[in-house]
Design a protein around this motif. Sequence first.
Motif, PDB file in Angstrom:
ATOM      1  N   ASP A  78       0.832  -1.200   0.000  1.00 22.20           N
ATOM      2  CA  ASP A  78       0.000   0.000   0.000  1.00 22.20           C
ATOM      3  C   ASP A  78       0.868   1.252   0.000  1.00 22.20           C
ATOM      4  OD1 ASP A  78      -2.588  -1.310   0.167  1.00 22.20           O
ATOM      5  OD2 ASP A  78      -2.016  -1.861   2.206  1.00 22.20           O
ATOM      6  N   ILE A  79       1.946   1.224   0.779  1.00 19.03           N
ATOM      7  CA  ILE A  79       2.875   2.354   0.808  1.00 19.03           C
ATOM      8  C   ILE A  79       3.514   2.536  -0.566  1.00 19.03           C
ATOM      9  CG2 ILE A  79       5.042   3.220   1.794  1.00 19.03           C
ATOM     10  CD1 ILE A  79       4.310   1.751   4.371  1.00 19.03           C
ATOM     11  N   ASN A  80       3.974   1.436  -1.153  1.00 19.69           N
ATOM     12  CA  ASN A  80       4.629   1.507  -2.460  1.00 19.69           C
ATOM     13  C   ASN A  80       3.700   2.084  -3.526  1.00 19.69           C
ATOM     14  OD1 ASN A  80       6.807   0.310  -1.217  1.00 19.69           O
ATOM     15  ND2 ASN A  80       6.418  -1.726  -2.070  1.00 19.69           N
ATOM     16  N   GLU A  81       2.425   1.685  -3.482  1.00 17.37           N
ATOM     17  CA  GLU A  81       1.460   2.172  -4.467  1.00 17.37           C
ATOM     18  C   GLU A  81       1.224   3.667  -4.295  1.00 17.37           C
ATOM     19  OE1 GLU A  81      -3.030   1.203  -6.171  1.00 17.37           O
ATOM     20  OE2 GLU A  81      -2.202   0.017  -4.514  1.00 17.37           O
ATOM     21  N   ARG A  87       4.653  10.077  -7.188  1.00 21.04           N
ATOM     22  CA  ARG A  87       5.776  10.440  -8.064  1.00 21.04           C
ATOM     23  C   ARG A  87       5.372  10.520  -9.527  1.00 21.04           C
ATOM     24  NH1 ARG A  87      10.164   6.781  -4.763  1.00 21.04           N
ATOM     25  NH2 ARG A  87      10.526   8.317  -3.117  1.00 21.04           N
ATOM     26  N   THR A  88       4.332   9.809  -9.922  1.00 16.92           N
ATOM     27  CA  THR A  88       3.933   9.822 -11.323  1.00 16.92           C
ATOM     28  C   THR A  88       2.814  10.827 -11.609  1.00 16.92           C
ATOM     29  OG1 THR A  88       2.443   7.943 -10.902  1.00 16.92           O
ATOM     30  CG2 THR A  88       4.651   7.452 -11.750  1.00 16.92           C
ATOM     31  N   GLU A  89       1.892  10.991 -10.658  1.00 16.70           N
ATOM     32  CA  GLU A  89       0.749  11.873 -10.899  1.00 16.70           C
ATOM     33  C   GLU A  89       0.616  13.001  -9.877  1.00 16.70           C
ATOM     34  OE1 GLU A  89      -2.675   9.308 -11.133  1.00 16.70           O
ATOM     35  OE2 GLU A  89      -2.265   8.841 -13.233  1.00 16.70           O
ATOM     36  N   GLY A  90       1.284  12.845  -8.728  1.00 12.88           N
ATOM     37  CA  GLY A  90       1.264  13.914  -7.735  1.00 12.88           C
ATOM     38  C   GLY A  90       0.209  13.777  -6.660  1.00 12.88           C
ATOM     39  N   TYR A  91      -0.655  12.751  -6.782  1.00 12.93           N
ATOM     40  CA  TYR A  91      -1.661  12.553  -5.741  1.00 12.93           C
ATOM     41  C   TYR A  91      -2.051  11.078  -5.705  1.00 12.93           C
ATOM     42  CZ  TYR A  91      -5.828  11.490  -8.468  1.00 12.93           C
ATOM     43  OH  TYR A  91      -6.745  10.867  -9.255  1.00 12.93           O
ATOM     44  N   TYR A  92      -2.720  10.676  -4.606  1.00 10.86           N
ATOM     45  CA  TYR A  92      -3.163   9.292  -4.484  1.00 10.86           C
ATOM     46  C   TYR A  92      -4.361   9.235  -3.553  1.00 10.86           C
ATOM     47  CZ  TYR A  92      -3.106   4.283  -3.348  1.00 10.86           C
ATOM     48  OH  TYR A  92      -3.450   2.965  -3.169  1.00 10.86           O
ATOM     49  N   VAL A  93      -5.368   8.471  -3.951  1.00  8.48           N
ATOM     50  CA  VAL A  93      -6.524   8.199  -3.094  1.00  8.48           C
ATOM     51  C   VAL A  93      -6.380   6.771  -2.575  1.00  8.48           C
ATOM     52  CG1 VAL A  93      -9.033   8.075  -2.946  1.00  8.48           C
ATOM     53  CG2 VAL A  93      -7.958   9.758  -4.469  1.00  8.48           C
ATOM     54  N   PHE A  94      -6.218   6.642  -1.264  1.00 11.60           N
ATOM     55  CA  PHE A  94      -6.019   5.318  -0.675  1.00 11.60           C
ATOM     56  C   PHE A  94      -7.241   4.430  -0.953  1.00 11.60           C
ATOM     57  CE2 PHE A  94      -2.856   7.748   1.415  1.00 11.60           C
ATOM     58  CZ  PHE A  94      -1.905   6.877   1.919  1.00 11.60           C
ATOM     59  N   LYS A  95      -6.974   3.167  -1.276  1.00 12.85           N
ATOM     60  CA  LYS A  95      -8.062   2.227  -1.550  1.00 12.85           C
ATOM     61  C   LYS A  95      -8.699   1.722  -0.260  1.00 12.85           C
ATOM     62  CE  LYS A  95      -6.022   0.743  -5.936  1.00 12.85           C
ATOM     63  NZ  LYS A  95      -5.342  -0.354  -6.670  1.00 12.85           N
ATOM     64  N   ILE A 181       0.365   7.478   7.279  1.00 10.71           N
ATOM     65  CA  ILE A 181       0.744   8.883   7.166  1.00 10.71           C
ATOM     66  C   ILE A 181       2.262   9.028   7.119  1.00 10.71           C
ATOM     67  CG2 ILE A 181       0.604  11.153   8.261  1.00 10.71           C
ATOM     68  CD1 ILE A 181      -2.138  10.151   7.411  1.00 10.71           C
ATOM     69  N   VAL A 182       2.914   8.519   8.140  1.00 12.92           N
ATOM     70  CA  VAL A 182       4.345   8.780   8.339  1.00 12.92           C
ATOM     71  C   VAL A 182       5.216   8.120   7.283  1.00 12.92           C
ATOM     72  CG1 VAL A 182       6.286   8.445   9.910  1.00 12.92           C
ATOM     73  CG2 VAL A 182       4.047   9.150  10.817  1.00 12.92           C
ATOM     74  N   ASN A 183       4.997   6.833   7.046  1.00 11.22           N
ATOM     75  CA  ASN A 183       5.895   6.108   6.143  1.00 11.22           C
ATOM     76  C   ASN A 183       5.767   6.569   4.695  1.00 11.22           C
ATOM     77  OD1 ASN A 183       6.212   4.761   8.538  1.00 11.22           O
ATOM     78  ND2 ASN A 183       5.861   2.710   7.726  1.00 11.22           N
ATOM     79  N   VAL A 184       4.544   6.877   4.283  1.00 12.47           N
ATOM     80  CA  VAL A 184       4.354   7.393   2.924  1.00 12.47           C
ATOM     81  C   VAL A 184       5.080   8.726   2.760  1.00 12.47           C
ATOM     82  CG1 VAL A 184       2.649   8.359   1.336  1.00 12.47           C
ATOM     83  CG2 VAL A 184       2.205   6.177   2.460  1.00 12.47           C
ATOM     84  N   ALA A 185       4.969   9.599   3.764  1.00 11.98           N
ATOM     85  CA  ALA A 185       5.624  10.913   3.689  1.00 11.98           C
ATOM     86  C   ALA A 185       7.141  10.768   3.598  1.00 11.98           C
ATOM     87  CB  ALA A 185       5.247  11.755   4.901  1.00 11.98           C
ATOM     88  N   GLN A 186       7.718   9.922   4.434  1.00  9.98           N
ATOM     89  CA  GLN A 186       9.178   9.768   4.441  1.00  9.98           C
ATOM     90  C   GLN A 186       9.687   9.150   3.142  1.00  9.98           C
ATOM     91  OE1 GLN A 186      10.766   9.610   8.937  1.00  9.98           O
ATOM     92  NE2 GLN A 186      10.291   7.621   8.082  1.00  9.98           N
ATOM     93  N   GLU A 187       8.992   8.121   2.680  1.00  8.40           N
ATOM     94  CA  GLU A 187       9.477   7.444   1.480  1.00  8.40           C
ATOM     95  C   GLU A 187       9.307   8.316   0.239  1.00  8.40           C
ATOM     96  OE1 GLU A 187       8.603   3.357   0.894  1.00  8.40           O
ATOM     97  OE2 GLU A 187       8.691   2.857   3.031  1.00  8.40           O
ATOM     98  N   TYR A 188       8.263   9.128   0.203  1.00  5.48           N
ATOM     99  CA  TYR A 188       8.083  10.012  -0.943  1.00  5.48           C
ATOM    100  C   TYR A 188       9.135  11.112  -0.967  1.00  5.48           C
ATOM    101  CZ  TYR A 188       6.182  13.642  -3.980  1.00  5.48           C
ATOM    102  OH  TYR A 188       6.038  14.601  -4.947  1.00  5.48           O
TER     103      TYR A 188
END
Length: 367
Positions: A78-81, A87-95, A181-188
Amino acid sequence: MFNLKESITAWKVFEDGYKTFKKSGQTPHEAYVAMRKLFVETNGWFNDIFQFFYGFNKKCGPNMPLGTSIISNFSQADINEAVHNLRTEGYYVFKKRIPDQFLDKILDFALKTPCVLQYDDSQRQEQNKNLGMGYFQLGHVVYDSNELFNPLDVKATNYRIPPQDVLNFEPIQELMADPAIVNVAQEYMRSQVLFSLLGLWWTTPFGCDKPSSALAQKYHFDMDRIKFINFFLYVTDVGTGDGPHCYVKNSCKRKPKSLRRDGRFDDDEIENNYDDDEIVRVIAPRGTLIVGDTRAFHKAEMPKNGNRLTLNFELATCMFGASYPKIQLNAQSEKLQSALSHNPHLWSNFDIENKKVIETKSTVHSA
């Protein structure tokens, strides 16, 4: 059009201001303005290059354990997605959505906590300007404090709950310590991050006869920090008439020449420069979590008939930029207390009231 002389001048102002920031933690206003100018003049390259080198010196902190997420079966996939889409579109809606029991607590809190009322109505501003200390003004926006939100008696376009109250509500603290929240922010962002802003507000159709610039109902980009992302949680269902979040895909990267300026943009300006499938309206049920690099064009669509409750977290790589008052954090949530011990930098923008108690608990637990 790019102006080399003005860009060099802005760079010098930024450089001096950044040195001041590193010494004092305070950003001179002229240096903040210079950063915004450099973003526009270089079409975003200034921020990208600065962040590239900044990330070498400020490595990511430890990620939050995935098993602590309140989202069922939240995984590294989920984080990777999410990061890939950012990085490709600039936004993401979590499933996967935030559970109802958390939403119900936040909804109840938002109905029982006094709010700050926000308008975009110059006539109302004139009427209310002498009503005492409960009111203060910014441009064409009027604020009034200590009003509960009553869906049967709506008095303002926005009802904002004070950040101090939002930060110290335990279920919101648990969300702030969540790996979604946290892991997505750091990895991005590929560097250390910290919470820079948070907000919880009601949006209503009150006084909405045309989109308000002051209330972010026109397209714009954010540029309070050098590098940052924003998470938006729909606490209520958001339909077509409830003011859905709108986002322009890929506009966080480079912008067309005609849109390289600082300010607000009308719908037709955006529509003339982007295809229909690049303009996204996020109509979604409660519990939907959105993450966006909001240096892209985005807006909150003007509501027509419904009320929307939104929770927002902003995370940045550093606090250079716009100045906001520091708020106090009383870490009541055990999950947040554990996260503070795990990666204290994440909450370094707040004054932590019970810091010594948390440090003592951490020392005893480690021993």
